[in-house]
Each structure stands twice: as C-alpha cells, then as structure tokens.
Write an enzyme that holds these catalytic residues in place. Structure first.
Site, PDB file in Angstrom:
ATOM      1  N   LYS A   1      44.243  39.236  31.687  1.00  0.00           N
ATOM      2  CA  LYS A   1      43.058  38.672  31.041  1.00  0.00           C
ATOM      3  C   LYS A   1      43.232  38.472  29.549  1.00  0.00           C
ATOM      4  CE  LYS A   1      39.642  39.836  34.444  1.00  0.00           C
ATOM      5  NZ  LYS A   1      38.418  40.482  34.819  1.00  0.00           N
TER       6      LYS A   1
ATOM      7  N   LYS B   1      44.416  34.731  43.333  1.00  0.00           N
ATOM      8  CA  LYS B   1      43.248  35.397  43.932  1.00  0.00           C
ATOM      9  C   LYS B   1      42.005  34.496  43.913  1.00  0.00           C
ATOM     10  CE  LYS B   1      40.649  38.408  41.664  1.00  0.00           C
ATOM     11  NZ  LYS B   1      39.988  39.581  41.050  1.00  0.00           N
TER      12      LYS B   1
ATOM     13  N   LYS C   1      35.614  34.882  41.039  1.00  0.00           N
ATOM     14  CA  LYS C   1      34.330  34.419  40.506  1.00  0.00           C
ATOM     15  C   LYS C   1      34.527  33.473  39.322  1.00  0.00           C
ATOM     16  CE  LYS C   1      32.837  39.136  40.988  1.00  0.00           C
ATOM     17  NZ  LYS C   1      32.666  40.354  40.282  1.00  0.00           N
TER      18      LYS C   1
HETATM   19  P1  TYM Z   1      35.152  43.200  40.763  1.00  0.00           P
HETATM   20  O1  TYM Z   1      33.718  43.003  40.476  1.00  0.00           O
HETATM   21  O2  TYM Z   1      36.143  42.319  40.098  1.00  0.00           O
HETATM   22  O3  TYM Z   1      35.403  43.085  42.323  1.00  0.00           O
HETATM   23  C1  TYM Z   1      34.610  43.822  43.244  1.00  0.00           C
HETATM   24  C2  TYM Z   1      35.419  44.170  44.472  1.00  0.00           C
HETATM   25  O4  TYM Z   1      35.814  42.977  45.149  1.00  0.00           O
HETATM   26  C3  TYM Z   1      37.226  42.990  45.356  1.00  0.00           C
HETATM   27  N1  TYM Z   1      37.716  41.589  45.281  1.00  0.00           N
HETATM   28  C4  TYM Z   1      38.489  41.017  46.203  1.00  0.00           C
HETATM   29  N2  TYM Z   1      38.994  41.478  47.359  1.00  0.00           N
HETATM   30  C5  TYM Z   1      39.735  40.615  48.085  1.00  0.00           C
HETATM   31  N3  TYM Z   1      40.002  39.334  47.710  1.00  0.00           N
HETATM   32  C6  TYM Z   1      39.510  38.835  46.566  1.00  0.00           C
HETATM   33  N4  TYM Z   1      39.765  37.574  46.215  1.00  0.00           N
HETATM   34  C7  TYM Z   1      38.711  39.685  45.745  1.00  0.00           C
HETATM   35  N5  TYM Z   1      38.072  39.523  44.556  1.00  0.00           N
HETATM   36  C8  TYM Z   1      37.477  40.696  44.285  1.00  0.00           C
HETATM   37  C9  TYM Z   1      37.760  43.849  44.214  1.00  0.00           C
HETATM   38  O5  TYM Z   1      39.051  44.344  44.490  1.00  0.00           O
HETATM   39  C10 TYM Z   1      36.711  44.930  44.137  1.00  0.00           C
HETATM   40  O6  TYM Z   1      36.934  45.929  45.105  1.00  0.00           O
HETATM   41  N6  TYM Z   1      36.083  47.217  37.956  1.00  0.00           N
HETATM   42  C11 TYM Z   1      35.611  46.782  39.248  1.00  0.00           C
HETATM   43  C12 TYM Z   1      34.205  47.271  39.544  1.00  0.00           C
HETATM   44  C13 TYM Z   1      34.063  48.741  39.411  1.00  0.00           C
HETATM   45  C14 TYM Z   1      34.412  49.711  40.388  1.00  0.00           C
HETATM   46  C15 TYM Z   1      34.097  50.974  39.782  1.00  0.00           C
HETATM   47  C16 TYM Z   1      34.978  49.639  41.666  1.00  0.00           C
HETATM   48  C17 TYM Z   1      33.563  49.394  38.334  1.00  0.00           C
HETATM   49  N7  TYM Z   1      33.575  50.746  38.535  1.00  0.00           N
HETATM   50  C18 TYM Z   1      34.339  52.168  40.470  1.00  0.00           C
HETATM   51  C19 TYM Z   1      35.194  50.854  42.334  1.00  0.00           C
HETATM   52  C20 TYM Z   1      34.878  52.093  41.743  1.00  0.00           C
HETATM   53  C21 TYM Z   1      35.614  45.270  39.262  1.00  0.00           C
HETATM   54  O7  TYM Z   1      35.639  44.633  38.248  1.00  0.00           O
HETATM   55  O8  TYM Z   1      35.544  44.721  40.519  1.00  0.00           O
END
Ligand code: TYM
Length: 328
Positions: A111, A194, A197
């Site tokens: 990023k 990937k 969003k």
């Molecule tokens: P975030 O919001 O980017 O993504 C949320 C969850 O979705 C999964 N994900 C995917 N899985 C498969 N294919 C894809 N294309 C795809 N895009 C997203 C991510 O792997 C994730 O599981 N930092 C984290 C949020 C967070 C969190 C936490 C998660 C904050 N604190 C504590 C677990 C525990 C995040 O930005 O996820």
C-alpha cells in the site's frame, strides 16, 4: 468453549471476496465457538473516508453480517470504536513492536510502495498493532481470515508471546484459520490480483450490494484462457480456477464436485452456470439485508453486546496495566 474473533474494515463496499474468504467462514464456525465479529472502523482511518459515508457503511456491515447468517444467539456483534479499550491496548502493543517487523508487513509494503513518504499515514504503518489488540484483548483462540491477513495474525502471535515472556502469562496465543479454498478470491479481469474493495474499474470485483444483473455480466466477461477445458489449475488457469472456487463456495460443494460437473462443458456454458449462481445468491442476500435494515434490529443488537465486550476488554487492559506498572 473456544473463542473466535474476526472483523472487517468499512472502507468501500463489501465484496464477494469478503463473503467467501471471511463472512461465510464465520457463519460456518459460529455455533462451535464463542464468536465475536466486529466492524473494524478505526482501521478505516488509515485512509481518508467521507465521514457520512463511513457511518453509513459501519451500520450496513452489521446488517450485512446478519443477512449473511451471523446469529446473535452465537455471535456477539460490535463496532470497534464503541469499545475504547482497543486503543489502550494498541498503544501498549505498539510500544512492544519493532519498526523492522512492521516494515515487513506485505500489506504495508504494497500500500505504500508507490507513495511519497509524506502521503503515507503513520496509522497505515502501525495498524497491525491495533489489529493485534483487537484479537488479544478478547483472548481469542482462533481468527478466521483470508490469506492477505494471515501475516497480521502471525504478528499478533509474536507480540503476545513477546509480552508474555517479558511480563508473565497474559495473552492467549491466537491461531489464524485460513479457508482451504476461497482464502483469496481473485479479480475477474486480472485473476492474479486479489478481488478488492478498492478496485478502480469495478469490472473485476463483485460487490455484495450491487445489482445482481450487473454481477452476472461481470462473470460472463471474466478473463479465462484459450485452453477451453474447465478444470482447476491455479497456476495455468487462474481465471477458470477462480470461477470454480466462487461456484463451489456459493453452492457449498467441493472443487472436485464442481470440476466433475463441468468436465464436459465449454466456457460459455460454465460461465452461465456460475453467473446464475452468483445472481441468485446476491438476490437472496440483498432481500435479507433489506429485511434486517427495515427491522430496526441493528441498534438493539449492538446495544446489547456493547456491555459484554467492554467488560471483557476493560478487564484485560486492567491486567495489562497492572503487569506493566502504569497507574497507581
Ligand atoms: P479487510 O477488511 O481488508 O478484509 C476482511 C476479511 O475479508 C478477507 N478478504 C478476502 N478473502 C478472500 N478473497 C478476497 N479477495 C478477500 N478480500 C478480503 C480478508 O482476508 C479479511 O479476513 N485488518 C483487517 C480487519 C481486522 C481484523 C482484526 C481481522 C481488524 N482487526 C482482527 C481479524 C481480526 C482488514 O483490513 O480486513
């Protein structure tokens, strides 16, 4: 009962990747764990978000969790910023993290790579410590995430171990749970990237709230290859393999079963079936989502869980402060 915790940050609209890689896993696992699922709204602040839009998205994600099948009977749903103790622990963990290890986080490297240093927020750098706090504050045993978040859960493990070694047993060491299939759903236009969003063109990404007809079209125009046979081969047929993963996840069948079903189909027939399943899935989901929003249950559920999560987090922070020697 073991504890499960996971969250999603409210930047952009939720995608089919979020559903397959994360939310559907929480739904499958919820009855076997004491489950906590939250909206990681503080994590959204590493980039600028329109404040009104952010607020709307936070509430909508809770509604989407419910529409996807998270059940308050098993799952405590909450919003990260409504529990101030996450920040308290995050600071302590930041002070126990090293610049070196945070610099090695691939998400930070990706990023920040094309940006001038003045345009990279410090939050983007330190956010894995906040994520570790989210996990460790509840003594989570398991953290189901897509593959892109695995490294952050591993950092949480390292920080917990380091803290325990320095100050005595305080934190559980959490286990990342990565789905066997669907841990990374790929962009439909570029199946080596990937599904995200933040996809600028919108063509490669399916949003959970988009018009099901437009999603159908996106599947029909997904990039494949010139081989013309449908089978799973991630290296040589990433586009077709991605569609097989999407199909099998939404149908609740294995990749082998999906491959068997399409072994004599051409790409047109195959894509039509995937498109139909995606369209049907979105139609049903969006219907449920509207019902949840109309029912007014979102606030009620959040109000009920707030006290529970605050109590747990307050107690953990109290223990940590005691161990490190701050306060009276
Ligand atoms: P975030 O919001 O980017 O993504 C949320 C969850 O979705 C999964 N994900 C995917 N899985 C498969 N294919 C894809 N294309 C795809 N895009 C997203 C991510 O792997 C994730 O599981 N930092 C984290 C949020 C967070 C969190 C936490 C998660 C904050 N604190 C504590 C677990 C525990 C995040 O930005 O996820």
């Amino acid at each position: 009962m073991k504890r499960l915790l996971s969250g999603i940050k409210p930047t952009g609209e939720l995608t089919l990747g979020n559903y397959i890689g994360a939310i559907s896993q929480f739904v499958k696992m919820q009855s076997n764990y004491e489950t906590f699922v939250f909206v990681a709204d503080l994590h959204a602040l590493t980039i600028y978000n329109d404040p009104h839009l952010l607020k709307e998205r936070i509430r909508n994600i809770i509604a989407m969790y419910l529409a996807c099948g998270l059940d308050p009977k098993y799952t405590t749903l909450f919003i990260q910023s409504e529990n101030v103790y996450h920040n308290n622990l995050a600071w302590v963990l930041e002070c126990n993290s090293y610049m070196g290890e945070l610099s090695r986080m691939t998400q930070f490297k990706d990023k920040s790579k094309d940006k001038n240093e003045t345009a990279i927020s410090c939050g983007l750098f330190t956010y894995p410590a906040l994520m570790a706090a989210d996990i460790l504050i509840y003594d989570a045993d398991v953290v189901p995430v897509g593959i892109d978040q695995k490294q952050h859960v591993e950092l949480a493990r390292n920080l917990a171990t380091r803290f325990n070694n320095k100050y005595g047993d305080t934190f559980k060491i959490p286990e990342p749970i990565i789905p066997q299939e669907g841990a990374k759903i790929y962009d439909l236009m570029n199946p080596n990237k990937k599904m995200s969003k933040s996809d600028e063109t919108g063509k490669g990404c399916i949003m959970l709230l988009e018009d099901p007809k437009s999603a159908k079209k996106k599947i029909m125009s997904a990039v494949t290859d010139s081989d013309l046979k449908v089978y799973y081969d991630k290296e040589n047929k990433p586009g077709v393999s991605n569609l097989l993963v999407i199909y099998s996840s939404l149908k609740g069948i294995s990749i082998e079963e999906a491959t068997e079903k399409f072994k004599d189909s051409n790409y047109g027939e195959f894509k039509k079936c995937v498109a139909f399943v995606v369209e049907e899935f979105l139609e049903n989901l969006q219907k449920k989502y509207r019902e949840v929003l109309d029912s007014g249950m979102v606030d009620k559920i959040l109000d009920e869980s707030n006290e529970k999560v605050r109590k747990l987090a307050e107690e953990k922070v109290r223990q940590v402060y005691e161990k490190i020697g701050v306060g009276r």
